[in-house]
Design a protein around this motif. Sequence first.
Motif, short mmCIF file in Angstrom:
data_model
loop_
_atom_site.label_atom_id
_atom_site.label_comp_id
_atom_site.label_asym_id
_atom_site.label_seq_id
_atom_site.Cartn_x
_atom_site.Cartn_y
_atom_site.Cartn_z
N THR A 42 -6.35 103.45 124.90
CA THR A 42 -7.79 103.28 124.78
C THR A 42 -8.08 102.63 123.43
O THR A 42 -7.26 102.68 122.51
CB THR A 42 -8.56 104.61 124.88
N GLY A 43 -9.26 102.06 123.33
CA GLY A 43 -9.69 101.42 122.10
C GLY A 43 -9.76 99.92 122.26
O GLY A 43 -9.39 99.36 123.29
N CYS A 82 -6.71 97.81 114.98
CA CYS A 82 -7.46 98.61 115.96
C CYS A 82 -8.19 99.71 115.20
O CYS A 82 -7.55 100.59 114.60
CB CYS A 82 -6.50 99.21 117.00
N PRO A 83 -9.52 99.69 115.18
CA PRO A 83 -10.26 100.70 114.42
C PRO A 83 -10.08 102.13 114.92
O PRO A 83 -10.08 103.07 114.13
CB PRO A 83 -11.72 100.28 114.56
N LYS A 84 -9.90 102.29 116.25
CA LYS A 84 -9.79 103.65 116.82
C LYS A 84 -9.22 103.54 118.22
O LYS A 84 -9.58 102.64 118.97
CB LYS A 84 -11.17 104.29 116.88
N PHE A 139 -5.54 107.90 117.15
CA PHE A 139 -5.36 107.28 115.85
C PHE A 139 -6.61 106.51 115.45
O PHE A 139 -7.50 106.28 116.27
CB PHE A 139 -4.14 106.34 115.86
N ALA A 140 -6.67 106.10 114.19
CA ALA A 140 -7.76 105.27 113.68
C ALA A 140 -7.18 104.34 112.61
O ALA A 140 -6.09 104.57 112.08
CB ALA A 140 -8.87 106.14 113.10
N GLU A 141 -7.94 103.30 112.32
CA GLU A 141 -7.59 102.37 111.23
C GLU A 141 -6.16 101.86 111.32
O GLU A 141 -5.46 101.74 110.33
CB GLU A 141 -7.83 103.03 109.87
N LEU A 142 -5.73 101.51 112.53
CA LEU A 142 -4.39 100.98 112.74
C LEU A 142 -4.34 99.51 112.33
O LEU A 142 -5.18 98.71 112.74
CB LEU A 142 -3.99 101.09 114.22
N VAL A 152 -1.85 103.59 109.42
CA VAL A 152 -2.65 104.24 110.46
C VAL A 152 -3.15 105.58 109.96
O VAL A 152 -2.44 106.30 109.25
CB VAL A 152 -1.83 104.41 111.78
N ALA A 153 -4.39 105.91 110.30
CA ALA A 153 -4.93 107.25 110.07
C ALA A 153 -4.54 108.10 111.28
O ALA A 153 -4.79 107.71 112.42
CB ALA A 153 -6.45 107.20 109.92
#
Length: 167
Positions: free
Chosen positions: A45-46, A69-71, A79-82, A100-101
């Motif tokens: 997703t994202g 990818c932001p989220k 994940f976020a901030e990939l 990645v976050a």
Amino acid sequence: NAGQSAISVRGTVKNIAQPELDLAVVADIALDEIDRLAQIEQNLTGRAHFDGAVAGRLAEITASGRLDCPKGTAWKLAFAELGVNARYAENQLALSDLTVALWDGRASGAAQLSFADGFGYAADLTLENVNVAHVNSILDSPLDLAGPVSGSVKVQAKSVDFPDLDL
């Protein structure tokens, strides 16, 4: 344009009978479309942005570029901030400058995924305050883990099964 994804391609295709590509690709991709169209069922997703190139004959295709990818999710991982530089050649996907976050912290480093002779991967990561209690979100049998972890970790496996994991 593919559903919610937009793909812009510039370049040349030589020899239509045995195509040889030299293409610049810019894409805004709805990851769930990849999951559905490729029938890989990995809970993607994202929305991701890719800026890169695809070159070579179809049987020996190479691709490289930057993916952001932001989220999103992949498999059971949220994940976020990939951000990652990626290169695909000879059934190998090399990921470098990965950030990645993840699980209340951050991870950075590099990874290699192999699709030759089955699936395998190796990663060399630096973790910053990653809450290891979230590891249980991807496991079928929970482990007694808690708290943030910082440091270096190297992992490799020949499958996505937890018992095959080498730390």
